[in-house]
Design an enzyme around this catalytic site. Structure first.
Site, PDB file in Angstrom:
ATOM      1  N   LYS A  85       0.056   1.212  15.420  1.00 43.49           N
ATOM      2  CA  LYS A  85      -0.615   1.616  14.182  1.00 43.49           C
ATOM      3  C   LYS A  85      -1.598   0.530  13.788  1.00 43.49           C
ATOM      4  CE  LYS A  85       0.398   3.354   9.501  1.00 43.49           C
ATOM      5  NZ  LYS A  85       1.466   3.657   8.534  1.00 43.49           N
ATOM      6  N   SER A 160       1.469   8.320   6.745  1.00 41.12           N
ATOM      7  CA  SER A 160       0.213   7.716   7.154  1.00 41.12           C
ATOM      8  C   SER A 160       0.166   7.315   8.626  1.00 41.12           C
ATOM      9  CB  SER A 160      -0.046   6.475   6.306  1.00 41.12           C
ATOM     10  OG  SER A 160       0.944   5.498   6.556  1.00 41.12           O
ATOM     11  N   SER A 184       6.078   7.261   5.863  1.00 40.40           N
ATOM     12  CA  SER A 184       4.912   7.265   6.751  1.00 40.40           C
ATOM     13  C   SER A 184       5.228   7.226   8.243  1.00 40.40           C
ATOM     14  CB  SER A 184       3.995   6.087   6.421  1.00 40.40           C
ATOM     15  OG  SER A 184       3.266   6.380   5.266  1.00 40.40           O
TER      16      SER A 184
END
Lengths: 494, 495
Positions: A85, A160, A184
C-alpha cells in the site's frame, strides 16, 4: 510443482517450491510482473507502476533468496510477491499516500514491516493505489483515480486499501499489505473476495506507516487463504523498539501452527442490534449460512449485546479526524511535498495555498472536522466525550468476551461493492460502510474478513470475525477451517 | 508611555516601588545536556553545521514515530527531586499544535495537563520560599534563519530536550527574580543536567509580571515577557515593565494582558500579541507515545545520584569551615567553584584557615579567572598550586603581600610558587637578629618620630614599621617587625 502457474499458487506453496529449488524465484517474479503489467491499467490498482523499475528493484532481493537457498536457509516467504500500500515507506520508492501532495516524495527509509518482509524472502511487487492518506471506503478518494473491482469493473474496490485487495484478487500479487484505521483492510478484502487481517493494536509495528489516525492504524496482510495470512502475520508480529505503541508478543504462540486445531468448543457471539436496517438481504443470508458452517464445525453460536456500538461511527469520526488533523499538519509545503504554484505573499498564504492545492476534498473535510473538535471550547463536548465513548465500546467487547464468547461475527460490510460514483456525493452513506469494521479499531481488538459467497450480482460477500486482543490465532484458525470445509475457490474472471 | 530609563532615576523607581508591589512569576526553559534528542538518537551538540544533527524523525518526515529518551527522563527526575517536588507516576505528552517553519511536525510534544512533576520549591537568599508549581518535559523547536531574499530552517535544535520550570507568581522585586534564577541555574549545574548557559539559549526565561497597590491582595493584570536571555536583562525587563505598567495605572488606564518581547538593545518591551490573538494550540494526548510511567523504584535509584545541592553545601561550609554566609554563598553558587575551594582547603592541610582560603578564592582567584575568561575545565591554577602558595603564607615563608605578586607570576609563567620564591629570593625573613639590627638602625635614623611615638602619637608606629619593611623589601616577617619595634621603643627590659 514445476509447470504450475505461480499465479494460482498460495504464498506458502511458492515459498516451499522456491526453498526446495523446484521453482525459481526469478520466474515467479516475472510471471507476476507480467500479470501486473497486463492488468494494472484496467483496474488502476497501482500508482507509478513501472515494470522495469520494479524488476530492477527485485534483483537484489532475488540474489538474497538465491544465496539463502544455496545455504539451505529457509525463508518463510521465499520468492513470494507482495504489493505494498502506498502509505508504507520502502526506501527509494515514491510514497505518495494516494495524494498529489506527496507525488514526488521518495522514502528515505524502510518501514519495519518492509525490513521484516525482505528478510523473510518476500519480493516487493509495486505500490498500490489507495484513498488519499487512507481516508475513504471506496478508493474513489485517490488523487490517482479510483481502483476498479476485479469482479466487476463498474464497481468500487472498497477502501482505503483498494489497490492492495484488488491486486490480490486479480492475481497480480500473491500477498499485499494494507493498513486499517476503520476497516481499510477488511472492507476492500470483502469487496474483492479475498482475506484481510487487521491485527490487534500494537501487534505490528507502525514505524514507516504514514499516520492517518495513530491510535487506530494497523498494518495488515491481504491474501487468498488463511495460511498465507497466518504466516505473514507471524513474521510481522514482533516488538519494535522504534514504535512506542508496539507490544512485546514474543511469548505468544505462532498462529500458523494453530490452524489445524479443531474449532469444537469455540463460542461465536452475534449481536442482533447490528443486523437490522441497512443490511443487504444477500449479505444477511450469506452471513447466517456461514454461521451454519461454524455450527457444523463444532462452534456454539451465542447471542450477545454490544449496546454502545451504535455510537461507533460518530465516535470514530471525531477521534480519527482529530488525530488526522494533527498528523497531516506536517504537510505544509515547507520541507517536502508539493509547494503551492503561487505561494502568496505571506507565510500563512504559503501554508493555505499549498494545503488547498495539495489535499483532496475528503482529506480537507476530515482535517477541518478534526481541527474543530480539538478547538478550545469544543474539546470537552467532542474529543473528550468521544474518548469516553471509546472506553464504553471497549467495555462492551470486554463484557462479551467475559460472557464466554471467543469470537464475534458480523458481516464485514452492510453491502457488497457498490457502483463507482454512487456514494461520492454523500459522505454519511459512505461512512456507514464502515459500521461493522470501525469498532475493532476503536477497541484495539483484532479482526479479519474472509469471503463467504457471492451476491446475486456475482459480487463477493465477506464475513468479519473479531477476537480478543492478541488472539489472532483463533481468527486465522477459524478462517482456515471455514476454507477447508467450504473449499471456496472462486476467482474473478479475466 | 514613560521614557524614563531605569538607571537615571533610582530614587523615583524606589518611590514607585513604595506605592506598587510587582508580582513576578518565572517560566524557565532549561535545555538538558543529554547526548541525544528527546525522541530520536540525533546529537544535541551546539555549533554544528545547519541540519547536520537531524534524522527522519526530527525532520518530521512522514512515517516516523517518537521514542522517549530514558536519560532525559532520568535527568528530569533528578530536577524534581532537587526541588523537593512530587513526581507523577503517570504523566502524558500532548501535542501542542501550530504552524511555523521551525516546527517540522506541525506540533510540539510537551506535557500539558498531566506534567511529570508538581509542587516543588526553592529558597531565596532572603529566606523566602518560592513555590515551583510544575516542571514538565518538552522538545525544543528548530531555528529560522532569515537571509536577504530567502529564509532558511535549521532543525539541529528541533527535538532537543527541555524542562519547563514554572514558578508561582511569588517574587516581589527584580532582585528576587534574579536570585531565583541564579539558584535554579546553580541547581541544574550541580545536578549536571544542563550547562545553564543563557547566551547559548540553554537556559531561557519568560517573565510574568503584574503590579498591585501596596497592601492590596488582588493580583493585577499580568503581561508575559518572552525569552529574556541574561540575568541582567531579566532585571532590566522587569524594571522597564514596572515603569510601563505603573505609568498606565497612574494615568488611570488599565494594563492589557499581552505577550511582550524584550529588546535588549533598547531596554524596552514591545507588544508581540494581545490576549485576544492568543493562538488555540488544540492540545491533545500524543497517541504515538502512550503515558509515561515513572516507578518509585526508578525514583529511588536516581535519589542516590543527587549530589549535595547549593543550599546544603552553603550551610555545611558555614558550619564546618567557619566562614561567613556571604562567602559560603559565593563559593557554592557553582559546583566547580565549591569543589575547588574544598580541594584547596584539604591540600593546605590545616596550615591556613579556611576563611583565608575563601578570601583568596573569592577575590584574587575569581578575579583572575574572570579576567582571563578561564573555564573550570582548565582553571588558571590548579588547586594544588594555589594550596602551595597559601601554605607558604601560612607557614610564614612569604608575606601575604609578596604572595599576590607570586600569584600573578604563577599564572603568567605556569610555574610553582616555590620556584618563583627561590629564584627571586622572596623568602620571608624571620631571623630576629637581622630584624633587630634594622630596627635599631631605623630608630637611630628617625629620632624625632621616636619622641612623637613616646608622646603618644598613634600613627607614628606604623610609619616606623613601614620603614623597617622597606629596608627588607617586604621580606621581613611583619609580625616579628612589629614585636621587635615595640620592644625597642617601649624599652623591653630584656633588650
Amino acid at each position: 510443482m514445476a509447470g504450475i502457474d505461480p499465479i494460482q499458487m498460495s504464498a506458502c506453496a511458492i515459498a516451499s517450491a522456491v526453498n526446495e529449488g523446484s521453482i525459481k524465484a526469478a520466474d515467479v517474479v516475472s510471471s507476476f510482473l507480467q500479470r501486473t503489467e497486463d492488468l494494472h491499467r484496467e483496474l488502476n490498482t497501482h500508482v507509478f507502476w513501472d515494470k522495469e523499475a520494479v524488476q530492477n528493484e527485485t534483483e537484489k532481493q532475488l540474489d538474497y533468496i538465491e544465496a539463502a537457498r544455496r545455504a539451505q536457509k529457509y525463508l518463510p516467504l521465499a520468492g513470494v510477491p507482495i504489493a505494498i500500500k502506498d502509505n508504507i515507506m520502502a526506501e527509494g520508492s515514491i510514497v505518495s499516500c494516494g495524494s498529489k501532495f506527496l507525488q514526488n516524495h521518495r522514502a528515505a527509509f524502510d518501514a519495519t514491516v518492509i525490513k521484516q518482509l525482505k528478510q523473510a524472502g518476500a519480493v516487493l511487487m509495486g505500490r498500490t493505489n489507495m484513498d488519499e492518506f487512507g481516508m475513504g471506503s471506496s478508493n474513489e478518494n485517490s488523487a490517482f483515480g479510483p481502483v476498479r473491482n476485479p469482479w466487476n469493473r463498474s464497481h468500487v474496490s472498497g477502501g482505503s486499501s483498494g489497490g492492495s485487495a484488488a491486486a490480490v484478487a486479480a492475481g497480480m500479487t500473491t500477498l499485499a499489505l494494507g493498513s486499517d484505521t476503520g476497516g481499510s483492510v477488511r472492507q476492500p478484502a470483502s469487496f474483492c473476495g479475498v482475506l484481510g487481517l487487521k491485527p490487534s493494536y500494537g501487534a505490528v509495528s507502525r514505524y514507516g506507516l504514514v499516520a492517518y489516525a495513530s491510535s487506530f492504524d494497523q498494518i495488515g496482510p491481504i491474501g487468498t487463504n488463511a495460511r498465507d495470512l497466518a504466516r505473514t502475520f507471524d513474521l510481522l508480529r514482533t516488538h519494535d523498539p522504534l514504535d512506542s505503541t508496539s507490544v512485546d508478543t514474543s511469548a505468544f504462540e505462532k498462529t500458523e501452527i494453530q490452524l489445524e486445531r479443531p474449532l469444537k468448543g469455540l463460542t461465536i457471539g452475534i449481536a442482533d442490534e447490528l443486523l437490522q436496517e441497512g443490511l443487504d438481504e444477500d449479505v444477511k443470508k450469506s452471513f447466517f449460512e456461514s454461521l451454519e458452517v461454524y455450527k457444523e464445525l463444532g462452534c456454539t453460536i451465542k447471542k450477545i449485546t454490544l449496546p454502545n456500538l451504535r455510537h461507533s461511527i460518530p465516535t470514530y469520526y471525531i477521534l480519527a479526524t482529530a488525530e488526522a488533523s494533527s498528523n497531516l499538519a506536517r504537510f505544509d509545503g515547507i520541507r517536502f511535498g508539493v509547494r503551492a504554484s503561487k505561494p502568496g505573499a505571506s507565510l500563512k498564504d504559503l501554508y493555505a495555498q499549498s494545503r488547498s492545492e495539495g489535499f483532496g476534498r475528503e482529506v480537507k473535510q476530515r482535517i477541518m472536522l478534526g481541527t474543530y473538535v480539538l478547538s478550545s471550547g469544543y474539546y470537552d463536548a467532542y474529543y473528550a466525550k468521544a474518548n469516553r465513548m471509546r472506553e464504553l465500546i471497549r467495555r462492551d467487547f470486554a463484557a462479551a468476551f467475559e460472557y464466554g464468547v471467543d469470537l464475534i461475527a458480523t458481516p464485514t460490510a452492510p453491502t457488497t461493492a457498490f457502483v463507482l460514483g454512487q456514494k461520492t456525493d454523500n459522505s454519511l452513506s459512505m461512512y456507514l460502510m464502515d459500521i461493522y469494521t470501525i469498532a475493532a479499531n476503536l477497541s484495539g481488538i483484532p479482526a479479519l474478513s474472509l469471503p463467504i459467497g457471492l451476491d446475486r450480482k456475482g459480487l463477493p460477500i465477506g464475513l468479519q470475525l473479531m477476537g480478543k486482543t492478541h488472539h489472532e490465532g483463533e481468527l486465522l484458525r477459524s478462517a482456515y477451517q471455514y476454507e477447508q470445509y467450504k473449499r471456496w475457490t472462486e476467482r474473478p474472471k479475466f | 508611555m514613560s521614557s524614563t530609563s531605569v538607571g537615571q532615576s533610582d530614587q523615583s523607581f524606589k518611590r514607585l516601588l513604595a506605592r506598587y508591589e510587582p508580582v513576578i512569576g518565572l517560566e524557565v526553559h532549561c535545555q538538558l545536556n543529554t547526548a541525544s534528542k528527546l525522541f530520536c538518537s540525533c546529537k544535541t551538540e551546539f555549533g554544528s553545521l545547519p541540519n547536520q544533527n537531524t534524522c527522519p524523525l526530527c525532520l518530521g518526515l512522514p512515517g516516523v514515530l517518537p521514542v522517549i529518551n530514558k536519560t532525559a527522563v532520568d535527568y528530569a527526575i533528578r530536577m524534581a527531586l532537587a526541588v523537593g517536588a512530587r513526581i507523577r507516576e503517570k504523566s502524558v505528552f500532548a501535542r501542542k499544535q501550530y504552524f511555523y517553519p521551525d516546527l517540522p511536525k506541525g506540533y510540539q510534544l510537551t506535557q500539558y495537563d498531566l506534567p511529570y512533576c508538581e509542587h516543588g520549591s526553592l529558597t531565596l537568599d532572603n529566606g523566602r520560599v518560592i513555590k515551583i508549581e510544575r516542571i514538565h518535559m518538552e522538545e525544543d523547536a528548530g531555528k529560522n534563519i532569515h537571509g536577504d531574499n530567502a529564509s532558511y530552517v535549521d532543525l539541529n535544535r528541533a527535538g532537543v530536550p527541555l524542562l519547563e520550570i514554572v514558578s508561582a507568581p511569588e517574587m516581589y522585586s527584580p532582585e528576587e527574580a534574579v536570585d531565583y534564577l541564579r539558584k535554579l541555574r546553580a541547581i541544574v549545574r550541580y545536578l549536571g543536567i544542563s550547562d545553564g548557559n543563557m547566551e547559548e539559549g540553554s537556559f531561557r526565561c519568560d517573565v510574568n509580571i503584574s503590579l498591585r497597590p501596596r497592601g492590596a491582595s488582588k493580583l493585577g493584570t499580568r503581561t508575559e515577557i518572552k525569552n529574556v536571555n541574561s540575568f541582567r536583562n531579566v532585571e532590566k525587563a522587569i524594571a522597564y515593565e514596572i515603569l510601563r505598567q505603573s505609568d498606565l495605572l497612574d494615568s488611570g488606564e488599565t494594563v492589557r494582558q499581552a505577550t511582550l518581547l524584550f529588546d535588549a538593545a533598547t531596554g524596552r518591551t514591545q507588544m508581540m500579541r494581545s490576549k485576544e490573538d492568543a493562538p488555540d494550540y488544540r492540545y491533545f494526548p500524543e497517541p504515538d507515545l502512550g503515558p509515561l510511567f515513572i516507578s518509585s523504584e526508578r525514583i529511588k535509584t536516581i535519589q542516590f545520584l543527587i549530589p549535595e545541592l547549593p543550599e546544603a553545601r552553603k550551610k555545611r561550609f558555614q558550619e564546618s569551615f567557619v566562614i561567613p554566609e556571604a562567602d559560603a554563598a559565593q563559593l557554592t553558587e557553582e559546583h566547580e567553584l565549591a569543589a575547588f575551594f574544598e580541594d584547596v582547603v584539604r591540600l593546605v592541610d590545616g596550615k591556613v584557615a579556611p576563611k583565608i582560603v575563601a578570601n583568596w578564592i573569592n577575590t584574587e582567584f575569581l578575579r583572575e579567572m574572570n579576567n582571563r575568561q578561564a573555564q573550570w575545565a582548565s582553571p588558571i591554577l590548579s588547586a594544588g598550586d594555589l594550596a602551595e602558595l597559601l601554605r607558604l603564607i601560612g607557614e610564614g615563608t612569604i608575606s601575604g603581600k609578596i604572595a599576590k605578586t607570586v600569584f600573578e607570576e604563577m599564572i603568567e609563567k605556569k610555574v610553582s610558587a616555590k620556584s618563583i620564591i627561590d629564584a627571586k629570593g622572596l623568602v620571608q625573613i624571620s631571623d630576629t637578629g637581622e630584624i633587630k639590627s634594622v630596627v635599631a638602625d631605623i630608630i637611630a635614623q628617625f629620632p624625632e618620630q621616636v619622641v612623637q611615638h613616646r608622646a603618644g602619637k598613634p600613627k607614628v608606629f606604623g610609619f616606623l614599621v613601614g620603614q623597617v619593611l622597606k629596608v627588607s623589601q617586604g621580606r621581613f616577617n611583619p609580625a616579628l617587625v612589629n614585636q621587635s619595634l615595640k620592644d625597642a621603643l617601649d624599652g623591653d627590659p630584656k633588650s
